[in-house]
Scaffold this motif. Structure first.
Motif, PDB file in Angstrom:
ATOM      1  N   VAL A  21       9.876 -15.513   0.691  1.00 33.63           N
ATOM      2  CA  VAL A  21       9.325 -15.647   1.289  1.00 33.63           C
ATOM      3  C   VAL A  21       7.939 -14.570   0.800  1.00 33.63           C
ATOM      4  CG1 VAL A  21       9.953 -17.200   3.604  1.00 33.63           C
ATOM      5  CG2 VAL A  21       9.302 -15.084   3.712  1.00 33.63           C
ATOM      6  N   LEU A  22       8.548 -13.398   0.436  1.00 32.27           N
ATOM      7  CA  LEU A  22       6.577 -13.079   0.433  1.00 32.27           C
ATOM      8  C   LEU A  22       6.354 -13.164  -0.088  1.00 32.27           C
ATOM      9  CD1 LEU A  22       9.609  -9.554   0.957  1.00 32.27           C
ATOM     10  CD2 LEU A  22       7.382 -10.373   2.410  1.00 32.27           C
ATOM     11  N   SER A  23       5.054 -12.565   0.006  1.00 34.81           N
ATOM     12  CA  SER A  23       4.012 -13.493  -1.666  1.00 34.81           C
ATOM     13  C   SER A  23       4.505 -11.950  -2.659  1.00 34.81           C
ATOM     14  CB  SER A  23       2.397 -12.813  -1.239  1.00 34.81           C
ATOM     15  OG  SER A  23       2.220 -11.028  -0.577  1.00 34.81           O
ATOM     16  N   HIS A  24       2.906 -11.991  -3.835  1.00 32.38           N
ATOM     17  CA  HIS A  24       3.033 -11.823  -4.782  1.00 32.38           C
ATOM     18  C   HIS A  24       2.955 -10.409  -4.255  1.00 32.38           C
ATOM     19  CE1 HIS A  24      -0.863 -13.322  -4.838  1.00 32.38           C
ATOM     20  NE2 HIS A  24      -0.847 -12.518  -5.672  1.00 32.38           N
ATOM     21  N   TRP A  25       2.182 -10.162  -3.281  1.00 30.52           N
ATOM     22  CA  TRP A  25       1.724  -8.682  -3.891  1.00 30.52           C
ATOM     23  C   TRP A  25       2.813  -7.605  -2.798  1.00 30.52           C
ATOM     24  CZ3 TRP A  25      -2.977  -6.803  -3.682  1.00 30.52           C
ATOM     25  CH2 TRP A  25      -3.737  -7.192  -3.634  1.00 30.52           C
ATOM     26  N   SER A  26       4.178  -8.115  -2.429  1.00 27.76           N
ATOM     27  CA  SER A  26       5.088  -7.315  -2.283  1.00 27.76           C
ATOM     28  C   SER A  26       5.746  -7.090  -3.833  1.00 27.76           C
ATOM     29  CB  SER A  26       6.504  -8.003  -1.635  1.00 27.76           C
ATOM     30  OG  SER A  26       6.228  -8.537  -0.828  1.00 27.76           O
ATOM     31  N   LEU A  27       5.768  -7.782  -4.772  1.00 27.55           N
ATOM     32  CA  LEU A  27       5.809  -7.215  -6.081  1.00 27.55           C
ATOM     33  C   LEU A  27       5.126  -6.248  -6.792  1.00 27.55           C
ATOM     34  CD1 LEU A  27       5.993 -10.751  -8.836  1.00 27.55           C
ATOM     35  CD2 LEU A  27       7.676  -9.210  -7.927  1.00 27.55           C
ATOM     36  N   TYR A  28       3.871  -5.507  -6.690  1.00 22.53           N
ATOM     37  CA  TYR A  28       3.185  -5.056  -6.819  1.00 22.53           C
ATOM     38  C   TYR A  28       4.247  -3.434  -5.956  1.00 22.53           C
ATOM     39  CZ  TYR A  28      -0.300  -0.599  -5.906  1.00 22.53           C
ATOM     40  OH  TYR A  28      -0.873  -0.042  -6.257  1.00 22.53           O
ATOM     41  N   ASP A  29       4.574  -3.723  -4.988  1.00 21.22           N
ATOM     42  CA  ASP A  29       5.398  -2.767  -3.933  1.00 21.22           C
ATOM     43  C   ASP A  29       6.824  -2.442  -5.316  1.00 21.22           C
ATOM     44  OD1 ASP A  29       4.080  -2.892  -2.706  1.00 21.22           O
ATOM     45  OD2 ASP A  29       5.050  -4.109  -0.528  1.00 21.22           O
ATOM     46  N   ILE A  30       7.508  -3.475  -5.409  1.00 22.96           N
ATOM     47  CA  ILE A  30       8.716  -3.446  -6.533  1.00 22.96           C
ATOM     48  C   ILE A  30       8.311  -2.391  -7.677  1.00 22.96           C
ATOM     49  CG2 ILE A  30      10.010  -4.936  -7.640  1.00 22.96           C
ATOM     50  CD1 ILE A  30      10.878  -5.509  -4.752  1.00 22.96           C
ATOM     51  N   GLY A  31       6.889  -2.632  -8.552  1.00 22.80           N
ATOM     52  CA  GLY A  31       6.481  -2.313  -9.233  1.00 22.80           C
ATOM     53  C   GLY A  31       6.636  -0.811  -9.136  1.00 22.80           C
ATOM     54  N   ALA A  32       6.120  -0.432  -7.637  1.00 26.35           N
ATOM     55  CA  ALA A  32       6.369   1.046  -7.815  1.00 26.35           C
ATOM     56  C   ALA A  32       7.312   1.475  -7.574  1.00 26.35           C
ATOM     57  CB  ALA A  32       5.615   1.560  -6.234  1.00 26.35           C
ATOM     58  N   TYR A  33       8.618   0.581  -7.059  1.00 23.93           N
ATOM     59  CA  TYR A  33       9.579   0.980  -6.889  1.00 23.93           C
ATOM     60  C   TYR A  33      10.823   1.524  -8.110  1.00 23.93           C
ATOM     61  CZ  TYR A  33      14.748   0.239  -5.246  1.00 23.93           C
ATOM     62  OH  TYR A  33      15.489   0.864  -5.223  1.00 23.93           O
ATOM     63  N   ALA A  34      10.310   0.847  -8.796  1.00 30.13           N
ATOM     64  CA  ALA A  34      10.831   0.099 -10.195  1.00 30.13           C
ATOM     65  C   ALA A  34      10.753   1.939 -10.786  1.00 30.13           C
ATOM     66  CB  ALA A  34      10.629  -0.933 -10.410  1.00 30.13           C
TER      67      ALA A  34
END
Ligand SMILES: Cc1cc2nc3c(=O)[nH]c(=O)nc-3n(C[C@H](O)[C@H](O)[C@H](O)COP(=O)(O)O)c2cc1C
Length: 214
Positions: free
Chosen positions: A129-142
């Motif tokens: 359900v999360l938006s593509h903005w959360s992918l930004y956070d995932i990128g930072a995590y990675a």
């Protein structure tokens, strides 16, 4: 090692030694990864780490898929288009690898299919359900994860080929249906004798992508 040194030393590792990564080290790296910023501290990452027998079953599951020519079914759509500049840089990557690595470059596809012989793969998931903005956070995590790997003397690579068959990942790690698998990051000890690891990718000239206005 300071942060700039780690940033400059990091590069994708495509061949690992079979030696396992110590659990303490892996835990420290994943704790560092989770210090990443995220929108309103939402921390969208849900992380599944495959090692040992579980990773062996996943690798075998993928090899069956390749053998039966099963089309990939990533949880996130493949890019529908690339710009010409991106296509040129992709070509630059293959040409550069062939130039630097010689015969080893021809193992690129096979190494991807073998999950780079990595002893550990971190699969980063997030709720559907999360938006593509959360992918930004995932990128930072990675990126945090990969820099922490460098600090610990390890190599890593984020790879789409690690997440081509999420049904295998769901089966082996009981990933719930509400999560989508965004990326896999292989991590381990770098096989320094493998020439594929000699390659260091280039970047476009600084001024081409960065615009100052005073
Ligand atoms: C989202 C993403 C997916 C990637 N998928 C693959 C992959 O499937 N196979 C691979 O060999 N490298 C993969 N890479 C690694 C890139 O090729 C690599 O980051 C890029 O060429 C820059 O090189 P460097 O990481 O060594 O600096 C991926 C990187 C990212 C960020």
């Amino acid at each position: 090692m300071n942060v700039i040194e780690a940033i400059n030393e990091r590069r994708s590792t495509r061949a690992f030694l079979p030696d396992p990564v110590e659990r303490d080290k892996l835990t420290a790296i994943l704790e560092a990864a989770a210090r990443a910023p995220s929108w309103a501290n939402s921390q969208p990452w849900e992380v599944f780490v495959a090692t040992g027998a579980t990773l062996e079953r996943i690798k075998a599951g993928y090899l069956e898929k390749y053998a039966s020519k099963t089309p990939p079914a990533t949880d996130m759509p493949m890019p529908p288009a690339w710009t010409q500049a991106a296509k040129d840089r992709r070509q630059g990557l293959s040409d550069g690898m062939a130039r630097v690595c010689g015969e080893a470059a021809k193992r690129f596809g096979a190494l991807n299919r073998e999950m780079f012989n990595a002893p550990a793969v971190v699969f980063v998931c997030m709720d559907k359900v999360l938006s593509h903005w959360s992918l930004y956070d995932i990128g930072a995590y990675a990126q945090n994860l990969m820099l922490a790997a460098v600090e610990n003397g390890l190599g890593a690579i984020p790879a789409i080929t690690l997440v081509l068959y999420p049904d295998v990942l769901r089966r082996e790690m009981r990933i719930p249906d509400n999560l989508k698998v965004t990326i896999g990051i292989a991590i381990g000890h770098i096989d320094k004798a493998h020439r594929i690891n000699d390659f260091s990718s280039e970047r476009v000239p600084f001024d081409e992508a960065t615009h100052f206005f005073d």
